[in-house]
Design an enzyme around this catalytic site. Structure first.
Site, PDB file in Angstrom:
ATOM      1  N   HIS A 185       0.702  -1.420  -0.170  1.00 64.27           N
ATOM      2  CA  HIS A 185       0.056   0.045  -0.071  1.00 64.27           C
ATOM      3  C   HIS A 185       0.654   1.293   0.010  1.00 64.27           C
ATOM      4  CE1 HIS A 185      -4.042  -1.926   0.869  1.00 64.27           C
ATOM      5  NE2 HIS A 185      -3.306  -2.721   1.336  1.00 64.27           N
ATOM      6  N   ASP A 189       3.720   9.499  -1.083  1.00 64.51           N
ATOM      7  CA  ASP A 189       2.467   8.576  -0.782  1.00 64.51           C
ATOM      8  C   ASP A 189       2.388   7.580  -1.817  1.00 64.51           C
ATOM      9  OD1 ASP A 189       0.623   8.040   1.146  1.00 64.51           O
ATOM     10  OD2 ASP A 189      -0.330  10.174   1.013  1.00 64.51           O
TER      11      ASP A 189
END
Length: 474
Positions: free
Chosen positions: A158, A366
């Site tokens: 993730h 991110d």
């Protein structure tokens, strides 16, 4: 149809009293488990002071079984707080300066992965498909293979996968790379992450690349490809539309007193670029004084990993920075920054996104950043807000109509804030329509279906489709 087993560090249990699940990822995985029948295993969040850890705690909810394990104080200190969050997290977010590697923590990380394997092993049935999630559990498939598991096993990361010169600075890089080759399918958020992984394999001469997505190592073949995660687009849009009638929404409108709202929503984490964002907002107000008393930044930043010293220090820094800006620029009837240091319900967030003229989603790095996609889904199509998005968020690879910025460039970001606030409605609508089409097409259920379709391989009989996922009603 085979049973699905999901393994993650923490397990989001089903909501009580019919309340909605906390987030889209939990909803998608619960939907996949419910469709196939399945098991979700992970840490309970409870800590035992003594060994041995007791038996698994199990909970049945419809077609899904939840299996929870406690961890010891030592496990949490070494595996979770130590190697996972003080080595892997900073390195994958390009913060080598914050990585604190120690052999004791590394040993604990691999030991807890062995422990997870021992907990899962008795529960695995012959035809089960296993899907493991995130950086906490990278070595888990290798541990299962050592114990004879031949089932198909997938892994989804993730967070970002860094470039070779960053990843290979970690002392145990070879062990982690080799352990990943035990999976059948490895998923990344972006193509760049997958290419960084492939470059690491090539640099260390671990395996061979057979095609764009296919690799071989140690006598096994596996695929590695991007699967950009999405949100429950239509459900979130519905939440945002309904929020206009809530008391919170009405109070917020009244308190703004006609001022434009700029919003930022992030966990308290050094990867999110919060201090640079506040600097950019202050620079914007200083360089464009006409906007003073006409705009307010709402920064919602729930606490995160406060037991880790770097996060505790950051909490103090951000609070002091917001206070300094408010003290320097604020007036008796206007506060430039409203800083909220706690979580809000998803419905409340959806309404605040819809109310905002601009969203500042400016992480320094991110994996994806679902706040960007939630903001897009929440907008009023007749008068949408503007998404100001970091180039270093995975979402920037999909949401190309956003106002892309370099969060390290404080003055440049300040200028884009001004341009976003002044953007004509026609341009805002055109940008939003392009992003909304992407967010709707690449939703969380598409992500889940695509990954599980690849992980199933040739499992489904010819002419039989894998089930398409729908939201689980709670």
């Amino acid at each position: 149809m085979s049973r699905l087993i999901v393994v993650s560090n923490r397990v989001p249990l089903p909501a009580k009293n019919g309340a909605a699940s906390a987030g889209g990822l939990a909803v998608a995985l619960q939907s996949a488990l419910a469709a196939r029948g399945g098991l979700w295993l992970g840490w309970s969040g409870k800590i035992c002071s003594d060994e041995p850890v007791g038996p698994l705690t199990t909970l049945k909810d419809g077609n899904i079984e939840y299996a929870l394990t406690d961890l010891t104080d030592l496990d949490v200190e070494e595996y979770y707080q130590g190697f996972a969050n003080r080595v892997l997290w900073p390195i994958c977010h390009y913060r080598l300066d914050l990585a604190e590697y120690g052999r004791r923590e590394m040993t604990g990380y691999f030991r807890v992965n062995q422990f997870f394997a021992s907990r899962l092993l008795p529960l695995i049935q012959k035809d089960d498909v296993i899907w493991i999630h995130d950086y906490h559990l990278i070595p888990l498939a290798e541990e299962l293979r050592r114990q004879g598991v031949k089932n198909r096993i997938g892994f989804f990361l993730h967070i970002p996968w860094p470039a070779p010169d960053v990843f290979l600075a970690m002392p145990v890089h070879d062990e982690l790379l080799k352990s990943l080759t035990a999976y059948d399918v490895i998923g990344f958020q972006t193509r760049q992450d997958r290419e960084n992984f492939a470059a690491c394999l090539a640099r260390q001469n671990i395996g061979e690349r057979l095609g764009e997505e296919e690799f071989s190592a140690a006598g096994r073949t596996f695929i590695a490809r991007p699967y950009p995660i999405g949100i429950e687009t239509d459900e979130f849009a519905k939440l945002a539309r309904q929020a206009g009638n809530t008391t919170l929404h009405k109070r917020m409108r009244q308190s703004l007193d006609g001022k434009d709202l700029i919003i930022g929503v992030d966990r308290l984490d050094y990867s999110k670029g919060i201090t640079q964002r506040i600097d950019a907002f202050e620079t914007f107000l200083t360089r464009h004084p006409d906007y003073q008393r006409k705009v307010t930044l709402l920064q919602i930043t729930p606490k995160s990993r406060s037991e880790v010293p770097e996060y505790e220090a950051m909490q103090k820094t951000v609070a002091e920075q917001a206070g300094r800006v408010n003290g320097a620029l604020g007036t008796v009837d206007w506060v430039p920054i409203r800083y909220v240091n706690r979580s809000l319900r998803r419905a409340a967030l959806a309404g605040l996104y819809r109310m905002a003229k601009v969203a500042l989603v400016t992480p320094l790095r991110d994996g994806m950043n679902l706040v960007a996609k939630e903001f897009v889904a929440a907008q009023d199509e007749d008068d949408p807000g503007v998404l100001l998005l970091s180039r270093f968020a995975g979402a920037a690879h999909e949401l190309k109509e956003a106002m892309l910025v370099n969060p390290y460039d404080v003055e440049g970001t300040a200028d884009v804030i001004a341009r976003s606030l002044a953007m004509p409605r026609e341009e805002r609508q055109a940008r939003w329509e392009g992003m909304m089409a992407t967010v709707r097409e690449n939703n969380v259920f598409t992500w889940c279906d695509t990954f599980l379709g690849d992980l199933a391989g040739n499992e489904a009989p010819e002419g039989v489709e894998q089930p398409r996922l729908k939201r689980v009603s709670r």
